[in-house]
Design an enzyme around this catalytic site. Structure first.
Site, PDB file in Angstrom:
ATOM      1  N   THR A  80     -26.165   0.068 -17.967  1.00 49.98           N
ATOM      2  CA  THR A  80     -25.059  -0.839 -18.300  1.00 49.98           C
ATOM      3  C   THR A  80     -25.450  -2.292 -18.076  1.00 49.98           C
ATOM      4  O   THR A  80     -26.277  -2.583 -17.219  1.00 49.98           O
ATOM      5  CB  THR A  80     -23.877  -0.466 -17.375  1.00 49.98           C
ATOM      6  OG1 THR A  80     -23.392   0.798 -17.791  1.00 49.98           O
ATOM      7  CG2 THR A  80     -22.776  -1.481 -17.387  1.00 49.98           C
ATOM      8  N   GLY A 121     -19.764   5.923 -12.807  1.00 56.87           N
ATOM      9  CA  GLY A 121     -18.457   5.310 -13.010  1.00 56.87           C
ATOM     10  C   GLY A 121     -17.284   5.986 -12.341  1.00 56.87           C
ATOM     11  O   GLY A 121     -16.345   5.319 -11.910  1.00 56.87           O
TER      12      GLY A 121
HETATM   13  N1  ASP Z   1     -20.867   2.693 -14.959  1.00 57.06           N
HETATM   14  C1  ASP Z   1     -21.214   3.214 -16.256  1.00 57.06           C
HETATM   15  C2  ASP Z   1     -20.332   4.403 -16.543  1.00 57.06           C
HETATM   16  O1  ASP Z   1     -20.059   5.174 -15.651  1.00 57.06           O
HETATM   17  C3  ASP Z   1     -22.626   3.648 -16.360  1.00 57.06           C
HETATM   18  C4  ASP Z   1     -23.619   2.596 -15.993  1.00 57.06           C
HETATM   19  O2  ASP Z   1     -23.374   1.779 -15.115  1.00 57.06           O
HETATM   20  O3  ASP Z   1     -24.711   2.584 -16.604  1.00 57.06           O
HETATM   21  O4  ASP Z   1     -19.978   4.590 -17.683  1.00 57.06           O
END
Ligand code: ASP
Length: 343
Positions: free
Chosen positions: A209, A263
Site C-alpha cells: 500500500t 488491515g
Molecule cells: N492495509 C492494506 C489492507 O489491508 C494492505 C496494505 O497495507 O498493503 O488492505
C-alpha cells in the site's frame, strides 16, 4: 478570586490551548514536512537484488520530490498528498493503482482515502476496478459529493460523471502480482482440497500500500492512502485503507496518519485515529503515541504493519513492526529514504 487561583486558571488555560489549539506558531515548525510509505511487511534485504533495491529507493525518492516541490512552492497539503500518491499509483512496484494485488477471482479492486486536517473533511472509496487514480476519486468524493465513502459500481459512476480518468481493468495487470496470486492459490488448494472457505494467504505478505502525510506552510495537515488490498482477498473485502480513522486520519490539532499492514487489525483498533487520540487526549508526543500503538498494542494483538505520521509541529514518526517498510520523509534541510530497519 484569590490571585493564586487566577494565576493557576490562566496556566491551565494556556496549557489546554497549547495542547488543543490548531498549529503552534509558524516559528516553531518547519516550513513543511512530508512523509511517504510504499507498504510494510516481509521485506528482507536478502530477498532483493541490488537492482530491485535501487529501483524502490529511486521510486520513493521521486515520490518525495513530487510532494516536496509542491510544498516548497507554497502548495497546499492536499495537493502534495494527491500528487505524490498518484505517482505511486502509476508505479508498478507498489500495491496501488497499476501493480495492485489480485483478488481470489483474479481482479484488481482498489481502495483509497484522503483527509483534510484543516476541516475534518474526508473522502474514501472501496472496490473500484476502472479508476486510474483511486486517490483522485477519494478527493473528488470529499470535495464534490455530500458523502464520505462510496464503493464499487456507484463510485465508478461518480468518477465518470466527474471526469476522472478511467481505464480498462487490464491496465492494472502486472505479471509479478499475478504470479503471487497463483502461488497463494496453489498453497490454499493443497491445504484445503475440499473447497475453499477460509482464505489462508495472508501470512508473509508484503503490504505494498502507499500513503502520504503532509504539513504545509499554513500549518495544515493532510493524509492519504491507496491500495489494492491483500492478495487473495474475496467477497469484496475492504481493508483499513478506505476506513477513515483506521487507515487514514488527519486533524490540525494533532497529526496526520497513514497506515499499512494487515488491515483487519488496523480497523479493529482504529489505528490512525488512535495515534491522534493518544496525542490530543493522552498528551503523548507523536513518537510515543505511534510507537505505543504499532510496537506494543498491534504486536500484542498480532497485527503486522506500520504507519507514517506527521504532527502539527512537523515531527515525523514512521514505526513498523514488520521486517521492513518502504518509507521516506523530507523537511527543509532533511531527507531520508529507508526500507529496512535503520537502513
Ligand atoms: N492495509 C492494506 C489492507 O489491508 C494492505 C496494505 O497495507 O498493503 O488492505
Amino acid at each position: 478570586m484569590p490571585r493564586f487561583l487566577l494565576l493557576s486558571s490562566a496556566v491551565l488555560l494556556f496549557a489546554f490551548c497549547k495542547n488543543n489549539a490548531t498549529p503552534d506558531s509558524p516559528a516553531q515548525r518547519p516550513a513543511y514536512a512530508i512523509a511517504i510509505h510504499g507498504g510494510a511487511g516481509t521485506i528482507r534485504k536478502s530477498d532483493m537484488t541490488p537492482e530491485q533495491e535501487t529501483g524502490y529507493r529511486a521510486a520513493l525518492d521521486t515520490a518525495l520530490t513530487i510532494g516536496e516541490t509542491i510544498l516548497k512552492n507554497g502548495g497546499i497539503a492536499l495537493d502534495a498528498v494527491t500528487a505524490t500518491i498518484a505517482y505511486l499509483e502509476d508505479n508498478p512496484l507498489f500495491n496501488a493503482g497499476r501493480g495492485a494485488v489480485f483478488t481470489h477471482e483474479g481482479r484488481n479492486e482498489h481502495d483509497a482515502s484522503i483527509m483534510d486536517g484543516s476541516n475534518q473533511m474526508a473522502g474514501a472509496v472501496g472496490g473500484v476496478s476502472i479508476v486510474k487514480h483511486p486517490i483522485l476519486l477519494a478527493r473528488a468524493i470529499m470535495e464534490k459529493s455530500p458523502h464520505v465513502m462510496l464503493s464499487g459500481r456507484g463510485a465508478e459512476q461518480f468518477a465518470i460523471e466527474n471526469g476522472l480518468d478511467t481505464v480498462a481493468p487490464s491496465w492494472f495487470f502486472t505479471q509479478r502480482r499475478w504470479d503471487s496470486l497463483q502461488k497463494v492459490l496453489e498453497k490454499e488448494k493443497a491445504q484445503q482440497p475440499q473447497g475453499l472457505i477460509k482464505p489462508t494467504g495472508f501470512k508473509d505478505q508484503k503490504f505494498g500500500t502507499v500513503g502520504c502525510v503532509v504539513l504545509d506552510k499554513n500549518g495544515n495537515l493532510a493524509a492519504g492512502t491507496s491500495t489494492g488490498g491483500m492478495t487473495n482477498k474475496r467477497w469484496n473485502r475492504l481493508g483499513d485503507t478506505p476506513v477513515i480513522g483506521a487507515g487514514t486520519y488527519a486533524s490540525n490539532d494533532g497529526c496526520a496518519v497513514s497506515c499499512t499492514g494487515h488491515g483487519e487489525f488496523f480497523i479493529r483498533y482504529a489505528v490512525a485515529h488512535d495515534v491522534w487520540a493518544h496525542m490530543v487526549y493522552g498528551g503523548l508526543s507523536l513518537e510515543d503515541a505511534a510507537n505505543q500503538i504499532v510496537m506494543q498494542k498491534l504486536v500484542e494483538k498480532g497485527g503486522e504493519g506500520g504507519l507514517i505520521a506527521v504532527d502539527k509541529n512537523g515531527n515525523i514518526a514512521m514505526p513498523f513492526n514488520s521486517e521492513g517498510m518502504y518509507r521516506g520523509y523530507a523537511k527543509p534541510g532533511e531527507r531520508q529514504v529507508l526500507i529496512f530497519r535503520g537502513l
